[in-house]
Design a protein around this motif. Sequence first.
Motif, PDB file in Angstrom:
ATOM      1  N   GLU A  56       3.625  14.360   1.786  1.00 52.17           N
ATOM      2  CA  GLU A  56       3.693  15.549   2.629  1.00 52.17           C
ATOM      3  C   GLU A  56       3.157  15.251   4.026  1.00 52.17           C
ATOM      4  O   GLU A  56       3.726  15.692   5.046  1.00 52.17           O
ATOM      5  N   ARG A  57       2.079  14.497   4.091  1.00 50.84           N
ATOM      6  CA  ARG A  57       1.497  14.143   5.400  1.00 50.84           C
ATOM      7  C   ARG A  57       2.461  13.283   6.213  1.00 50.84           C
ATOM      8  O   ARG A  57       2.666  13.521   7.419  1.00 50.84           O
ATOM      9  N   PHE A  58       3.071  12.284   5.564  1.00 52.25           N
ATOM     10  CA  PHE A  58       4.038  11.442   6.276  1.00 52.25           C
ATOM     11  C   PHE A  58       5.291  12.227   6.631  1.00 52.25           C
ATOM     12  O   PHE A  58       5.918  11.978   7.667  1.00 52.25           O
ATOM     13  N   GLY A  66      -0.684   6.425  -4.156  1.00 55.14           N
ATOM     14  CA  GLY A  66       0.037   7.431  -3.384  1.00 55.14           C
ATOM     15  C   GLY A  66       0.436   8.622  -4.227  1.00 55.14           C
ATOM     16  O   GLY A  66       0.733   8.486  -5.415  1.00 55.14           O
ATOM     17  N   ASP A  67       0.460   9.816  -3.606  1.00 50.25           N
ATOM     18  CA  ASP A  67       0.824  11.019  -4.340  1.00 50.25           C
ATOM     19  C   ASP A  67       1.564  11.994  -3.434  1.00 50.25           C
ATOM     20  O   ASP A  67       1.917  11.674  -2.289  1.00 50.25           O
ATOM     21  N   HIS A 101       0.571  14.605  -1.804  1.00 53.93           N
ATOM     22  CA  HIS A 101      -0.110  14.979  -0.557  1.00 53.93           C
ATOM     23  C   HIS A 101       0.106  13.923   0.526  1.00 53.93           C
ATOM     24  O   HIS A 101       0.272  14.260   1.710  1.00 53.93           O
ATOM     25  N   LEU A 102       0.127  12.644   0.133  1.00 54.94           N
ATOM     26  CA  LEU A 102       0.392  11.596   1.115  1.00 54.94           C
ATOM     27  C   LEU A 102       1.830  11.690   1.622  1.00 54.94           C
ATOM     28  O   LEU A 102       2.088  11.557   2.826  1.00 54.94           O
ATOM     29  N   ARG A 106       3.479   9.045  -8.748  1.00 60.76           N
ATOM     30  CA  ARG A 106       2.522   8.171  -8.066  1.00 60.76           C
ATOM     31  C   ARG A 106       3.259   6.924  -7.601  1.00 60.76           C
ATOM     32  O   ARG A 106       4.234   6.495  -8.230  1.00 60.76           O
ATOM     33  N   THR A 111       0.846  -1.176   0.000  1.00 60.86           N
ATOM     34  CA  THR A 111       0.000   0.000   0.000  1.00 60.86           C
ATOM     35  C   THR A 111       0.894   1.243   0.000  1.00 60.86           C
ATOM     36  O   THR A 111       2.076   1.160   0.360  1.00 60.86           O
ATOM     37  N   PRO A 112       0.374   2.384  -0.393  1.00 59.64           N
ATOM     38  CA  PRO A 112       1.186   3.602  -0.338  1.00 59.64           C
ATOM     39  C   PRO A 112       1.766   3.866   1.052  1.00 59.64           C
ATOM     40  O   PRO A 112       2.927   4.285   1.169  1.00 59.64           O
ATOM     41  N   ASP A 113       0.990   3.600   2.091  1.00 58.11           N
ATOM     42  CA  ASP A 113       1.487   3.814   3.453  1.00 58.11           C
ATOM     43  C   ASP A 113       2.662   2.894   3.757  1.00 58.11           C
ATOM     44  O   ASP A 113       3.684   3.314   4.323  1.00 58.11           O
TER      45      ASP A 113
END
Length: 332
Positions: free
Chosen positions: A139-141, A133-134, A136-137, A126, A101-103
Amino acid sequence: MQVHRSINNLPQFKNSVVTIGTFDGVHLGHQQIIKQLKEEAERINGETIIITFHPHPRSVVTAKNPVYLLNTPDEKISLLSSFGIDHLIVVPFDKSFSEQTPDEYVVNFLFEKCRPHTLIIGYDHRFGKNRAGDYHLLERFGKTLGFTVKEIPERLINDITVSSTRIREALLAGEIETANSYLGYKYFFEGMVVDGNKLGRTLGYPTANIIIHDEDKLVPANGIYVAEAEIGEKATVNNERSIVGSPLTAHRSPLLQGMMSIGIRPTVNGKDRTIEMNIFNFNEDIYGCIMKVFVCQYLRKEEKFNSLEELVNQIDIDKQNSLQYFEGLKKG
């Protein structure tokens, strides 16, 4: 440049500035990313890291159609090394890796393995399963794991959408000048010179017949091209289907000039696709040697002529057009 072919036992990087991508072609868009990567690393006294993948992710995720590559793995390594990158991580891409998964991709791979100080990515990057995942993800992590994410907007990538896909399409359409303008260098490939039927010799235009051993390497459209060549030593082929051998003529300047035919030779009822290079003013025995070919300009499509005499007349014209191209280079 240090090349890491496994994601296990990577060194501890210092202030790592990381970018990720297939980097097929190392084209002008990629070069913009590399430029910013190096500038950022210099600013924080860090190390530059490029993460890439082999085989190409699309060949694993959607294996229905082959993915023809602009660069073999060795070619990509050579190109990236020329830009002064500190580390290249070549991730062995398989189904298991693609299912993250992206995470999981960010935490278990990107963060745990590389400990990035800064991530630099293109505007359309991506990642993870289904490419979900992109930016924004990331940036959040980055806020929770302690790294910075910087995105290169599309407008900075030469004011055009430079993509490996667009370059492949141009090469397959014979639009070599377009492809080269996007790459920022002349498209090239390497092969081994093998014995042919020696028809070219009887026509007054001896040719070197070239076999490319990496079946994933993209060969441009059938047709006649202006080309340059560099000859290397006797070749061997390794287990990855790459050609091994050191160039012998790298000191020659300029490169050997000539013209190249890609196609099935319809005038002589040929069936198999061949790559043949006629080098001007050259008469050396190079059978079994590596030849590196730089594709300069598309001259014309492959044609079937009514006789060998008509074919030779056209080849005479092709040579004159090729010489005009090289003469134009001298004049700037």
